[in-house]
Design an enzyme around this catalytic site. Structure first.
Site, mmCIF file in Angstrom:
data_model
loop_
_atom_site.group_PDB
_atom_site.id
_atom_site.type_symbol
_atom_site.label_atom_id
_atom_site.label_comp_id
_atom_site.label_asym_id
_atom_site.label_seq_id
_atom_site.Cartn_x
_atom_site.Cartn_y
_atom_site.Cartn_z
ATOM 1 N N SER A 167 64.286 61.400 -18.595
ATOM 2 C CA SER A 167 64.923 62.173 -17.510
ATOM 3 C C SER A 167 64.927 63.673 -17.796
ATOM 4 C CB SER A 167 66.367 61.691 -17.347
ATOM 5 O OG SER A 167 67.108 62.581 -16.556
ATOM 6 N N TYR A 190 63.589 66.718 -12.041
ATOM 7 C CA TYR A 190 64.452 67.201 -10.959
ATOM 8 C C TYR A 190 64.114 68.682 -10.820
ATOM 9 C CZ TYR A 190 67.669 63.155 -11.131
ATOM 10 O OH TYR A 190 68.243 61.911 -11.063
ATOM 11 N N THR A 216 61.365 63.182 -8.833
ATOM 12 C CA THR A 216 62.369 62.365 -8.135
ATOM 13 C C THR A 216 62.835 63.079 -6.870
ATOM 14 O OG1 THR A 216 63.057 61.327 -10.190
ATOM 15 C CG2 THR A 216 64.642 61.266 -8.378
ATOM 16 N N LYS A 301 59.014 59.700 -7.126
ATOM 17 C CA LYS A 301 60.000 58.621 -7.321
ATOM 18 C C LYS A 301 61.048 58.652 -6.213
ATOM 19 C CE LYS A 301 63.086 56.707 -10.891
ATOM 20 N NZ LYS A 301 64.469 56.935 -10.496
ATOM 21 N N HIS A 325 67.000 54.739 -6.584
ATOM 22 C CA HIS A 325 67.847 55.295 -7.635
ATOM 23 C C HIS A 325 68.913 54.276 -8.070
ATOM 24 C CE1 HIS A 325 67.956 59.581 -9.142
ATOM 25 N NE2 HIS A 325 68.934 59.042 -9.860
HETATM 26 C C1 LIG Z 1 73.408 56.276 -14.902
HETATM 27 C C2 LIG Z 1 72.091 56.457 -14.216
HETATM 28 C C3 LIG Z 1 71.424 57.661 -14.382
HETATM 29 C C4 LIG Z 1 70.179 57.846 -13.776
HETATM 30 N N1 LIG Z 1 69.515 59.020 -13.998
HETATM 31 C C5 LIG Z 1 68.317 59.206 -13.416
HETATM 32 C C6 LIG Z 1 67.590 60.400 -13.665
HETATM 33 O O1 LIG Z 1 68.020 61.271 -14.416
HETATM 34 N N2 LIG Z 1 66.403 60.544 -13.028
HETATM 35 C C7 LIG Z 1 65.893 59.588 -12.175
HETATM 36 O O2 LIG Z 1 64.810 59.775 -11.610
HETATM 37 N N3 LIG Z 1 66.546 58.426 -11.978
HETATM 38 C C8 LIG Z 1 67.730 58.213 -12.579
HETATM 39 N N4 LIG Z 1 68.376 57.031 -12.384
HETATM 40 C C9 LIG Z 1 67.737 55.950 -11.600
HETATM 41 C C10 LIG Z 1 66.877 55.050 -12.493
HETATM 42 O O3 LIG Z 1 65.737 55.734 -12.937
HETATM 43 C C11 LIG Z 1 66.405 53.782 -11.752
HETATM 44 O O4 LIG Z 1 65.754 54.165 -10.574
HETATM 45 C C12 LIG Z 1 67.541 52.802 -11.438
HETATM 46 O O5 LIG Z 1 68.524 52.818 -12.448
HETATM 47 C C13 LIG Z 1 66.997 51.388 -11.300
HETATM 48 O O6 LIG Z 1 67.989 50.520 -10.852
HETATM 49 P P1 LIG Z 1 68.857 49.541 -11.799
HETATM 50 O O7 LIG Z 1 69.826 50.408 -12.534
HETATM 51 O O8 LIG Z 1 69.490 48.624 -10.815
HETATM 52 O O9 LIG Z 1 67.898 48.822 -12.721
HETATM 53 C C14 LIG Z 1 69.613 56.819 -12.978
HETATM 54 C C15 LIG Z 1 70.291 55.613 -12.837
HETATM 55 C C16 LIG Z 1 71.507 55.419 -13.452
HETATM 56 C C17 LIG Z 1 72.188 54.091 -13.314
#
Ligand SMILES: Cc1cc2nc3c(=O)[nH]c(=O)nc-3n(C[C@H](O)[C@H](O)[C@H](O)COP(=O)(O)O)c2cc1C
Length: 428
Positions: A167, A190, A216, A301, A325
């Site tokens: 990330s 981002y 993203t 994304k 997300h």
């Molecule tokens: C706590 C948290 C932080 C996340 N941070 C980012 C991030 O910094 N960048 C991003 O593109 N997606 C982020 N995501 C989304 C994840 O990359 C991913 O799309 C998502 O967690 C998948 O779903 P799941 O948690 O049900 O497996 C985040 C998700 C969570 C739960």
């Protein structure tokens, strides 16, 4: 409706009579009132159920029967505000549930008497061969869950040969993560309101050796993370000891332009030269701009429609993440796996397609692959592993998912990931 009422009554009777609840001092009547009450009452009931199930936590990764066994252990170890950051969706969290429910809309069509003795679970992405198509999704601030954060995850990714995506708001630098992974990781972007800074971050990831930048695009309008705010209220620590942006609160999204994120390693070196302010939120030209800036492959994304998949192709993307997300962007109530078939049809092999959101079982991974994904990502589950047992926990989560995938591949008579096709699914 009547059936649903009957099952709910039976469920409440079952819980109310459980010796576990009696032992925990929770009486059946109160539980009944909460479960049949408002949405908030129901939330309280599920917290109680969680509390009771925590009494039976695993004490080592080897005891886990499935990945869900890690969740209560992680919850007990992670501070409440950070736990809230992990579990939150948007509004009333309905899209988190929709993501999970999506997989139940397809059933399997197992084929028998196939020789699977040479089972091949590997997947090749951008010319690199991984042991499985299971991807470690980008997830911010991993030191909020375990002191070793992204480094522990990178070591687990190395041990089990998984693709890791880092990330922008990671708490460890890309250089250190690539060193720990012993191979390149992909880097998630981002954007910031200053193109000069964004370009410098992209260039840094490229110089570190990342073969892909994953832009993203699903949080650009912001998201309403109520569960996060509610959990933060249960945290008695002083947030400002670490967070210069202060306590999370409505209107403060936790995204890159917030003061708090400026301490993250990706923002460590101010971009040389004068700022180049963005005129407004990014549009599709921005994807082309990224492509013209770097030799890394560009992924977008947060794509959920065939129209946007086509635009991604037209603006030079090599791939997309079909993602909402993890239900924490818009509260669309549409599962990512439901969006997948139309997107695959539109892409006609012109994009590398990753799917994530609610993936918790080998059968979920199998279904996403059958519907045309090239890779399948997980977010929260590997953090359950990280928060509970560090690197070992992450390895165990990845291993369990792999084992489950192997079983369903054998049972369905598929011998390689490429051979998993829509012919193995029926719509329910
Ligand atoms: C706590 C948290 C932080 C996340 N941070 C980012 C991030 O910094 N960048 C991003 O593109 N997606 C982020 N995501 C989304 C994840 O990359 C991913 O799309 C998502 O967690 C998948 O779903 P799941 O948690 O049900 O497996 C985040 C998700 C969570 C739960």
């Amino acid at each position: 409706m009547k059936n649903a009422d009957n099952s709910r009554r039976a469920f409440v009777r079952f819980l109310a009579g459980s010796p576990l609840f009696l032992a925990a001092g929770i009486d059946g009547k109160s539980l009944h009132r909460l479960i049949t009450g408002s949405t908030r009452d129901q939330g309280e009931a599920f917290d109680l159920i969680d509390q009771v199930s925590q009494d039976r936590q695993i004490s080592s990764p080897g005891e886990a029967l499935d990945i869900f066994d890690f969740e209560p252990v992680a919850k007990a170890k992670i501070p409440p505000a950070h736990w809230g950051y992990l579990i939150t969706g948007t509004d009333d969290d309905g899209t988190i549930k929709a993501n999970r429910d999506g997989y139940a809309k397809w059933s399997l069509r197992p084929r028998r008497l196939v020789d699977w003795s040479h089972l091949d679970t590997s997947a090749t992405l951008l010319g690199h061969k991984y042991d499985t198509p299971i991807v470690i999704c980008p997830l911010g601030s991993q030191k909020a869950f375990h002191s070793e954060g992204e480094l522990a995850v990178a070591r687990a990714a190395k041990a089990k040969n998984h693709l890791q995506v880092l990330s922008t708001v990671a708490t460890t630098s890309i250089e250190d993560v690539i060193a720990a992974r012993g191979a390149p990781v992909w880097w998630q972007l981002y954007h910031t309101s200053d193109w000069n800074q964004t370009r410098a971050m992209i260039k840094r990831a490229e110089a570190a050796g990342a073969p892909a930048v994953v832009f993203t695009v699903d949080l650009i309008g912001g998201s309403n993370r109520e569960t996060m705010f509610r959990e933060a209220m249960n945290d008695t620590r002083t947030c400002t000891n670490c967070h210069s942006g202060g306590q999370p609160r409505p209107g403060v999204s936790g995204r890159v332009d917030d003061r708090d994120n400026r301490r993250k390693p990706a923002f460590a070196n101010p971009a040389p030269g004068a700022p180049i302010p963005e005129a407004g939120p990014p549009t599709w030209d921005y994807v082309k701009r990224i492509r013209d800036t770097t030799s890394m492959k560009v992924f977008v994304k947060g794509i959920l429609t065939p129209e946007d998949a086509e635009l991604a192709i037209q603006h030079g993307a090599s791939g997309i993440f079909v993602s909402n997300h993890g239900g924490r962007a818009d509260n669309s109530l549409r599962a990512t796996v439901e969006c997948l078939p139309d997107i695959v049809k539109q892409a006609r092999g012109r994009l590398v397609i990753e799917l994530d959101g609610g993936v918790r079982r080998g059968t979920d991974i199998f279904k996403a692959l059958a519907l045309g994904a090239n890779a399948v990502g997980i977010g929260r589950p590997y953090i359950w592993g990280l928060g509970s047992f560090g690197q070992e926990g992450v390895e165990a989560v990845m291993m369990i998912l792999r084992k489950e995938l192997e079983i369903v591949m054998k049972q369905c008579g598929t011998t390689s990931v490429r051979g998993i096709s829509p012919a193995y699914l029926a719509s329910r």
